[in-house]
Design an enzyme around this catalytic site. Structure first.
Site, PDB file in Angstrom:
ATOM      1  N   SER A  81      18.620  81.286 -21.553  1.00 14.38           N
ATOM      2  CA  SER A  81      19.188  81.476 -20.214  1.00 14.38           C
ATOM      3  C   SER A  81      18.191  81.453 -19.071  1.00 14.38           C
ATOM      4  CB  SER A  81      19.973  82.785 -20.172  1.00 14.38           C
ATOM      5  OG  SER A  81      21.090  82.710 -21.015  1.00 14.38           O
ATOM      6  N   LYS A 123      19.506  88.698 -10.860  1.00  6.92           N
ATOM      7  CA  LYS A 123      20.642  88.209 -11.646  1.00  6.92           C
ATOM      8  C   LYS A 123      21.668  89.325 -11.830  1.00  6.92           C
ATOM      9  CE  LYS A 123      21.534  85.949 -16.125  1.00  6.92           C
ATOM     10  NZ  LYS A 123      20.879  85.431 -17.348  1.00  6.92           N
ATOM     11  N   SER A 176      22.304  81.012 -18.725  1.00  7.53           N
ATOM     12  CA  SER A 176      23.206  81.818 -17.930  1.00  7.53           C
ATOM     13  C   SER A 176      22.642  82.205 -16.557  1.00  7.53           C
ATOM     14  CB  SER A 176      23.581  83.093 -18.688  1.00  7.53           C
ATOM     15  OG  SER A 176      22.461  83.926 -18.909  1.00  7.53           O
TER      16      SER A 176
END
EC number: 3.5.1.4
Length: 473
Positions: free
Chosen positions: A181, A82, A157
């Protein structure tokens, strides 16, 4: 509607990470072939999904050719990181374009752990700006779309990681969770998403210094055993001795559990559809012999949402005020999206309320301890409504998007504040065929229990896959 996936008859097939690692170890497939297959898959689906933040395909090819980490369990299995943690030689843009990219000088600690398990990173995945929103729909970077139906959001997210795992590009990808997230993209994309206990995996220094430690690193996968195997292997590389070990979790739970079911958050009841799906799962748990109790009261006090938004805004305010020091001279706060700026303005106007809000958030841990003194597991929906279409959660008006986000994701932040583990499992589908996540939470350090229960549910109700979308009843 457009369903997008990359499952084809290549070196990856439809194997999960554990099976793929075994195929590589046995020589049935080659490391280079696996990496090339994953690259081809990424190139095939990313134009439709917008999930990639940075492609490091040549770096992955070199790692496969050199046989880096050959002794590690996941040796040669492709993954993504990520884009809010550092990978040496690659930019970290945190879901924004508010500064000019520059290469990180070293891997973050969690990157070293992820790669230390043998996983080979193909690059970095998109997220919402600084992870503040539950959808990634940046006004200039564009939305990350859901592979089940590209009219819908992939959640956030950890948007890009969720989309790429669900679409079959890789079987496992790094994610992290400061308010849902990991779990929200798991729910949107039909994946397994475990937010571990506070401190289970290493964190970046800025997260360790927070007055309320809400952030946790983890992974998104398609199978329970991949998630369990990752934590087993990560624990061999980095261990928090203040927590009981997760260990090697390979089978369903044996004891029958006390499970509380809650469908009402501090703001609202879950939508009729999501509530009914949650109650259906509660019925399955009863059929499996667990003691299920329906609880009317939400797992947090009425002040929770206001306190959490104020604290969320404190994090946004810190990014706005320290941006040039953190990200360099090219940082331009006028390029930040309306949610980031709106959160920062909100807390900037209410700084006098922040100390009391932080105190109340910290006290929520006591409430959690009492709750899990009575129950082994809490069952809630992961989100209060089924996955929305792209655009619904990204209007330009700050108050509108905040109200919609708060209503949708109100179940997930509680576990971040209390520090307890929670796992989202893709145990249902909406009427329009989108995955619906169900969330199981337990007391601090009880990830093994959640994984065992997840194994039992995976066996009792196998979930849909994007290329085989019918759920077994």
């Amino acid at each position: 509607m457009s369903r997008v996936h990359a499952f084809v008859d290549d070196a990856l097939g439809d194997l999960d990470a554990v099976a793929l690692a075994d195929a590589i170890r046995s020589g049935r497939v080659g490391r280079a072939d696996v990496v090339e297959a994953a690259i081809a898959r990424a190139e095939a689906v990313n134009p439709a999904l917008n999930a990639l933040a940075y492609a490091a395909f040549d770096v992955a090819r070199d790692a496969a050719a050199m046989g880096t980490g050959q002794e590690a369990f996941f040796s040669g299995v492709p993954t993504f990181i990520k884009d809010n943690v550092d990978v040496a030689g690659q930019p970290s843009m945190h879901g924004t374009d508010a500064w000019e990219p520059y290469a990180a000088v070293a891997d973050s600690e969690i990157t070293r752990v992820v790669l230390g398990t043998g996983l080979v990173s193909l690059g970095k995945t998109q997220l919402s700006e600084f992870g503040f929103s539950a959808v990634a729909e940046h006004p200039r970077l564009g939305p990350v779309r859901n592979p089940w139906n590209t009219d819908y959001t992939a959640g956030a997210s950890s948007s890009g990681s969720g989309a790429l795992v669900a679409a079959g590009v890789v079987p496992i990808a790094h994610a992290n969770d400061g308010g849902g997230s990991i779990r929200i993209p798991a729910a949107c994309n039909g994946l397994v998403g475990l937010k571990p206990s506070r401190g289970r995996l290493p964190l970046e220094p800025e997260y360790r210094r927070l007055p309320v430690g809400i952030v946790a690193n983890g992974v998104l996968t398609r199978t329970v055993r991949d998630t369990a195997a990752f934590y087993r292997e990560a624990e061999r590389l980095w261990r928090n001795h203040q927590l009981p070990p997760v260990g090697d979790v390979t089978s369903p739970v044996k004891q029958r559990l006390r499970i509380a079911v809650v469908t009402r958050s501090v703001l609202r009841e879950a939508s009729p559809e999501v509530r009914q799906l949650t109650l259906k799962l509660a019925g399955l748990l009863e059929e499996l012999g667990h003691r299920v109790e329906h609880v009317d009261h939400p797992p947090a006090p009425a002040s929770f949402v206001d306190d959490f938004v104020l604290y969320w805004g404190f994090l946004a305010l810190a990014q706005v005020r320290s941006g040039r020091r953190t990200f360099g001279r090219t940082f331009d706060p006028t390029r930040l999206d309306e949610l980031t700026l709106g959160l920062a303005r909100h807390t900037g106007r209410n700084l006098h309320r922040l100390p009391l809000a932080i105190m109340r958030l910290r006290m929520l841990r006591r409430r959690s301890v009492r709750f899990f003194g009575t129950y082994d597991v809490l069952l809630t929906p992961t989100v209060a409504e089924a996955t929305p279409q792209v655009g619904y959660l990204a209007p330009t008006d700050y108050q509108t998007v905040l109200d919609r986000l708060s209503s949708w994701v109100v179940f997930t932040p509680v576990q971040n504040v209390t520090g307890v583990p929670a796992i989202s499992l893709p145990l249902a589908q909406s009427a329009d065929g989108m995955p619906v996540g169900m969330m199981l939470s337990a007391d601090t350090g009880r990830e093994a229990l959640l994984l065992e229960l997840a194994y039992e549910l995976e066996e009792a109700r196998p979930w849909a896959r994007i290329h085989a979308p019918n759920i077994a009843e």
